[in-house]
Each structure stands twice: as C-alpha cells, then as structure tokens.
Design an enzyme around this catalytic site. Structure first.
Site, PDB file in Angstrom:
ATOM      1  N   GLU B 200       1.499  -1.510   0.013  1.00  0.00           N
ATOM      2  CA  GLU B 200      -0.007  -0.116   0.370  1.00  0.00           C
ATOM      3  C   GLU B 200       0.726   1.106   0.121  1.00  0.00           C
ATOM      4  O   GLU B 200       2.210   1.439   0.620  1.00  0.00           O
ATOM      5  CB  GLU B 200      -0.198   0.318   1.602  1.00  0.00           C
ATOM      6  N   ASN B 290     -10.318  -3.211  13.681  1.00  0.00           N
ATOM      7  CA  ASN B 290      -9.914  -4.534  14.998  1.00  0.00           C
ATOM      8  C   ASN B 290     -11.503  -4.616  15.443  1.00  0.00           C
ATOM      9  O   ASN B 290     -12.205  -4.030  15.999  1.00  0.00           O
ATOM     10  CB  ASN B 290      -9.690  -2.788  15.975  1.00  0.00           C
ATOM     11  N   ARG B 292     -12.465  -6.209  18.319  1.00  0.00           N
ATOM     12  CA  ARG B 292     -12.480  -6.747  19.067  1.00  0.00           C
ATOM     13  C   ARG B 292     -12.374  -5.089  20.282  1.00  0.00           C
ATOM     14  O   ARG B 292     -12.935  -3.587  19.553  1.00  0.00           O
ATOM     15  CB  ARG B 292     -11.320  -7.011  20.180  1.00  0.00           C
TER      16      ARG B 292
END
Lengths: 153, 449
Positions: B200, B290, B292
């Site tokens: 990237e 993420n 979590r």
C-alpha cells in the site's frame, strides 16, 4: 518414677493403643507431660491396601499446600497437565486404575484426565507406591493441581 | 442475559470486564496462568481456574483449556478481552460448537476482517476511501515490486494476517524493496503462520484516527466518535485522545458515517474499531478494522458516558442497542496515557520484577485502569502495560494539565515505567498545539528531555 514419668508412660501406652486401633499409619506424634497433651496425626491416604477406603475421602483431608510433607525422601507428585475432569477408573463402575498402596511401574496409567472429550492418560513417570490420592473421582481439576503422591519403593 | 461469563484474558482488561459484569449482576470466572495466580483479576473474580503455565501459547492462547474451563464452571459466554484469542476465528467457532457465546463478531466476520487484503476489499465495496495499493495478496517478489513501483514510494508492505502493529515494513527506496519484501514475508510466516503480504502507499507524517462502532445482532449500528492515536512508538500506541484535536467535526462525522455503513454491510456485531490514516488536508483513508474492545476504549467512555464493555455484553446476549445515533452525545476531552513497565533510557526495554510501591493517581476526573498493586510481580511473559491513566476535562489544555498532574502523582518503585517519558511527550510543542503526527515519537527519540 516421678509423676511426670508416670504420666509419660501412661501417654505412651495410650499412643500404642491408638496406633493399633487405627487403620491408618500415624505420621506425627507429640507427647507433652506437663499439663498432659497427646497429639497424633494420621495419614488417611497412607492406609496400605485398604480397598474399602473411599478414593474420594482423602481429597478433603490431605493438606493441599504440600502433599509431599511427612513422606519419605524421593516421594513425588503427579500433577494435572491441563485443566479437565479426572477419572479414577477406565469407565463408570470399573475398578480404579490404582488404589492406595499399589506399586506402579514407570508409565503405568493412574487416571484419565478428560478435556473437551479428549481422554488424556495420566501416567506415572517413575515407579513408586501410591501414597496419596488427592482428588476424588470425576472431580474438575486445574492445570498443575497435585493428583497423586507416589513414594519410592 | 448471561449468568456467568468466563474471561479469557489477564491484566487490566480482565479486571475491567469483571467490574462491568459485577454491575450487571453477572458471575465472573477468570482463566489464568500459573504466573497470574496472585493477580488482581483472580482476586476480584467470583471464581478462578488455572489453565496453564506462564507461556501464553499454553494458557491464554490454549483454546481447548479455555473452553474446558468455561464448561466446567458453567459459563455461558466468553469475553476474550484484547490480544490473545480476541480476534481468532477458530476460537470463536470452537466456542459456538460447545454452546458458548463468544463476545465479539461472528467467526465469518472475524475470518474476513482478519485477512487484511479482504478487509481492504470490503472497505472499498462499502465506499470507504483506501490508499493506492495492490488489490489482493501478492504471489511473487516481482509482482510485488511492480505493484510498489506503480503505487510510488514510500510504500508499506503489510502481512495479510498481521495485526497489533506487527508485520509491517515501510520501504522508501525501490532498491530496498525486494529485500524488505522477503524479510516481511519471512516474519509474517514466523509470527502469524501466514506469509502472504500486500503493498500500500505509505503516508509520511499522517495521523492515526479511529472510529468506535457498536452493533447489535439486529442490524443496528452506531458510532461513538473518533480517537486520535497518533502518538506511537514502533506502531505501539502511547497516548490516545478524543475528540481528535484540530480535526473538523464534519470529517469525524464523515468517517463515522462511512464506518457505520461498512459495519452494517459486513454484518458486524459488538464493539469494533475502524482505523484510518488522515493526512494534513484531512483526507482520510481506511487502514483496518479491529474486531475487539480496544485498549484505548476508556477515552470514548469518558466523553460519551457509554460503558462499551456493557454494550458488548448486551449485544452478545442478543439485546437491541438502546442507543440511537442521535442519542450519542460527546462532551469535553479525554486523554489516555499507557504507562508501561519499560525503561525509556534503555530503548524501552521491558522491565520485569517486583513492584514494591504502587500509588496510582486519583483526584477529580482521573480514572486509572490497572492490575498493579504493591508486591505485584511483573512476569516477562506478557506485554508491559502496567496502567492506563485516563483524564477528562472540558477543554484540551485543561486535560493535558490534568494528565501531567496525574502522571506526576503516579509512584511506582521496583520497576521502571514510562511516566516521565509520557510527560515529556505531553509537554512537546507539537503535541500541545496538536500539530503532531505518527512521527512525533521518532522526532523526540527515546531520550528523556
């Protein structure tokens, strides 16, 4: 004999009678003549070859903090390798893998530890005599929990 | 609602989850290693089960032991905290197979988002801007080099299975590319068991800004604003704050709306975080999701009044979100500093040992999430996070002054900590004027000023 010596002799007689009456070996004796004291500690897990002794009873009585205390040098503890349920016999109703006083050879199976339907055999990593069974049949155990004490034979 | 939850984690987050469970009337079981037998989490939980030795792969990463412990203690749900198995699709699947609710997104979502290349495609599909990059995992060094040359340097090589700031390499010169490519692949294979990487564009001097989302099992998604996590050292966050300073509210709203749209499309459930990089012109581009609760979640809680762990548990229990987007009110400024048991004078080497004295800060608008106590032994087996100091104030200047005061109060003897270093960062003019980017810590260096 002085009074103290009389008392001591009487205490000793008591002790011998107690020792004979008990099916378990005495592991600790304390006699005090002044003010009269007689302290006796049994080892309930040490009863030799007593098939009648329930396997589950010792767990409640045995001192969990130091299972090898008062045992001969070279005694060793077999601990749970994982969290799970301990089974003393290969199947319900069957005789247990080992009983107190049994002499086991290296690699001999002592119990089954079930974790997520996996039956993990618990083996003796050295030969010895089963001196203590610390966990009753079908009890949940944690990682590292002491399960058996074996003494050298 | 659950009666019993097993907490498959340790440290401050285990304690954090216990506290909310207690408020909800839920019984807690903490699964712990032998190294954590004396931990505060074990002390505060209703029940504790020792599941393995100190090494995480035999305890906190041991799915079979965790599930056995959950089943034995009658737990109906498992809270994985952060790190360890919190984003592990296999663990989530195993929980489901044994009738346990995994407090997190479904395994299919974890599988998709755990693959960074797939997560990127999903972001593109939901209309989130991404940086120029390869469209999927790259098969060979030559292919990767061609992609990098086309994107233009600097580029970043990222492990498809990476996370937590690991498995990434920035390449500034074309001639270094192949060597770094091979190195990143080898590291990814060793650390994550998956050597696939993608490439990237890398933004120098950008800000790291992330959006907190909450989703229920009924398709409702809200966002709770954004956090600026630009103060990082080797991609590990040190200071986080909300709202992102000097970022127009309209940009935060656009990031939030994009994240909500994407989460709804993905069928995301529970608490999640969309990470973005933001350039100096306030253009934002998607990085990763993420799946979590985040370490830095308390700053969001401080400005919204929403207990994120509670929302996670309620969502996992099938409740509908009671919060609508228009109900989310954000007030004031919150900052978090991560106090690690590390020695800044020795390149932030983690210091293990016994904490002889431990006096965390207190006072108005100061919250400390920690598992520390006097006499605590810090094991070398786990990460070095000792405490999170979180402060709230109506304005940023006041919040910075309050944080400095709190860190000054914090007394720890026996191990080195990063408190002094954090105070230096807070005092840095770039931070004070909110002109900082992710390169701030590199500019300051490891030295104490």
């Amino acid at each position: 004999m002085t009074d103290a010596e009389h008392l001591l002799a009487a205490l000793t007689d008591h002790l011998v009678r107690l020792g004979r009456a008990s099916t378990f070996p005495l592991t600790q004796v304390k006699i005090q003549a002044g003010d009269v004291a007689l302290e006796v500690v049994w080892d309930p897990a040490g009863a030799n070859g007593h098939a009648a002794a329930p396997v589950s009873a010792p767990a409640a009585v045995a001192p969990p903090e130091d299972p090898e205390s008062t045992l001969p040098d070279g005694s060793f503890t077999v601990c749970a390798p994982t969290v799970g349920v301990l089974y003393a016999a290969p199947e319900p109703g069957a005789p247990p893998f080992v009983q107190l006083g049994d002499i086991v050879s290296e690699g001999q199976q002592l119990a089954i530890l079930e974790a997520m339907k996996l039956m993990n055999p618990i083996d003796a990593d050295r030969p010895g005599r089963v001196a203590r069974i610390l966990v009753p049949d079908a009890a949940p155990v944690e990682y590292g929990q002491a399960l058996f004490v074996l003494e050298p034979c | 609602m659950f009666e019993t939850i097993l907490i498959a984690n340790r440290g401050e987050i285990a304690l954090r989850v216990i506290r909310t469970c207690r408020e909800l009337g839920i019984r807690t079981v903490v699964a712990h290693s032998t190294a954590d037998a004396d931990s505060l989490a074990v002390r505060h939980a209703d029940q504790a089960v020792q599941i393995g030795p100190p090494a995480a792969r035999h305890s906190y990463l041991n799915a079979a032991a965790l599930i056995t412990a959950a089943l034995q203690t009658g737990a109906e749900a498992v809270h994985p905290g952060y790190g360890f198995l919190s984003e592990d699709r296999d663990f989530a699947e195993m929980c489901a197979a044994y009738g346990l609710t995994f407090i997190g997104p479904p395994p299919s979502v974890l599988a998709r988002l755990g693959d960074k290349a797939q997560a990127r495609s999903a972001a593109v599909a939901s209309g989130l801007p991404v940086l120029p990059g390869s469209t999927g995992a790259l098969e060979s060094g030559t292919e990767a080099k061609e992609a990098a040359d086309e994107i233009g340097y600097p580029v970043i090589i990222k492990a498809v299975a990476g996370g937590g700031g690991r498995g990434m390499t920035v390449v500034r010169e074309p001639r270094d590319f192949l060597r770094q490519y091979a190195h990143t692949r080898a590291t990814a294979q060793a650390v994550f068991g998956d050597g696939r990487v993608y490439v990237e564009k890398y933004l120098e001097g950008a800000r790291h800004i992330e959006v907190q989302v909450l989703a229920d099992n009924h398709g409702n998604v809200v966002h709770l604003g954004a956090r600026d996590c630009s103060v990082q050292r080797r991609r590990q966050k040190l200071i986080e704050e909300t709202p992102p300073p000097a970022l127009p509210a309209s940009v935060v709203e656009a990031m939030g709306a994009g994240s909500v749209r994407s989460a709804a499309q993905l069928g995301y459930t529970g608490a999640g975080t969309y990470e973005f990089v933001v350039d100096e012109d306030h253009n934002f581009t998607f990085m990763e999701i993420n799946c979590r609760i985040q370490v830095e979640h308390p700053v969001t809680e401080m400005v919204t009044g929403v207990d994120l762990v509670r929302e996670q548990i309620l969502a996992a229990a099938g409740h509908r979100l009671t919060l609508r987007q228009q109900d989310v009110r954000r007030t004031g400024v919150a900052i978090e500093c991560r106090v690690n048991s590390e020695d800044p004078t020795r390149d932030f080497l983690p210091t293990a040992g016994t904490v002889h004295e431990f006096e965390p800060p207190a006072g108005p608008f100061v919250r400390v999430d920690t598992h520390g106590y006097p006499g605590m032994r810090i094991s070398p087996h786990y990460d070095s996070l000792l405490a999170k100091v979180i402060v709230w104030a109506p304005e940023r200047d006041q919040a910075i002054a309050r944080m400095d005061r709190a860190l000054q109060e914090f007394r720890v003897e026996g191990v080195s900590t990063t408190t002094r270093y954090l105070r230096d960062v807070l005092a840095h003019p770039l931070f004070a004027h909110a002109k900082h980017t992710t390169s701030l810590v590199d500019e300051i260096g490891g030295r104490t000023l």
